[in-house]
Design a protein around this motif. Structure first.
Motif, mmCIF file in Angstrom:
data_model
loop_
_atom_site.group_PDB
_atom_site.id
_atom_site.type_symbol
_atom_site.label_atom_id
_atom_site.label_comp_id
_atom_site.label_asym_id
_atom_site.label_seq_id
_atom_site.Cartn_x
_atom_site.Cartn_y
_atom_site.Cartn_z
ATOM 1 N N PRO A 150 4.955 -8.377 8.404
ATOM 2 C CA PRO A 150 4.974 -9.188 7.189
ATOM 3 C C PRO A 150 5.649 -10.545 7.367
ATOM 4 N N ARG A 201 -0.220 -11.177 0.015
ATOM 5 C CA ARG A 201 0.661 -10.030 -0.185
ATOM 6 C C ARG A 201 1.193 -9.572 1.173
ATOM 7 N N GLY A 244 3.782 -7.984 2.140
ATOM 8 C CA GLY A 244 4.247 -6.601 2.211
ATOM 9 C C GLY A 244 3.110 -5.612 2.388
ATOM 10 N N SER A 245 1.909 -5.998 1.976
ATOM 11 C CA SER A 245 0.717 -5.154 2.132
ATOM 12 C C SER A 245 -0.175 -5.623 3.280
ATOM 13 N N PHE A 268 7.667 -15.365 4.494
ATOM 14 C CA PHE A 268 8.085 -14.075 3.946
ATOM 15 C C PHE A 268 9.248 -13.539 4.779
ATOM 16 N N GLY A 321 10.718 -10.398 4.212
ATOM 17 C CA GLY A 321 10.696 -8.941 4.346
ATOM 18 C C GLY A 321 11.488 -8.311 3.273
#
Length: 146
Positions: free
Chosen positions: A79, A89, A91-92, A144, A146
């Motif tokens: 991520p 996204r 995290g996905s 990002f 995390g």
């Protein structure tokens, strides 16, 4: 469309994308017949470099898979390799946008909606690169964490 024809179509559009004015902002590589890596940065943060991996099953008929590569390891499952922009996204490990296959998996109804369905006309690679650059230039919120 068969893989050989898809690869030929992508190769032609790849060559054309390399010579467009926008390409001066990108480092574009083609490591496989239906795979493109592009390194790019938000205009406001040129020091923040991201490498997107675009992978097609059928070019230009379907949108590519969009993942971000960790340049140090080559991994696409981290991520922290993702920028924060609208629709992404990290995290996905996917993006909810109508120019990548993951977006259509999340929203199958887009396939038949004239406002969102995939447009396979013109240089699709260049369109996707420009969408990606536009998101980074206009909606960048950092890397990002995390």
């Amino acid at each position: 469309m068969n893989e050989e024809l898809s690869a030929l179509n992508l190769s032609e559009d790849f060559t054309q994308a390399l010579s467009c004015e926008d390409a001066s902002r990108w480092k574009i590589e083609k490591p496989g017949p239906l795979e493109v890596w592009v390194s790019l940065s938000p205009g406001s943060h040129p020091e923040d470099v991201f490498q997107a991996r675009l992978l097609w099953k059928s070019y230009p008929d379907e949108p590519p898979s969009l993942k971000f590569r960790d340049v140090a390891t080559g991994r696409i499952d981290l991520p922290v390799a993702w920028p924060i922009v609208r629709g992404f996204r990290p995290g996905s490990l996917d993006a909810c946008v109508n120019w990548c296959s993951e977006g259509f998996c999340l929203h199958p109804e887009w396939k038949n909606d004239p406002r969102f369905r995939w447009d396979n006309k013109g240089n699709v690679l260049l369109k996707v690169l420009r969408y990606l650059q536009d998101e980074l230039d206009n909606y960048y919120g950092g890397r990002f964490k995390g």
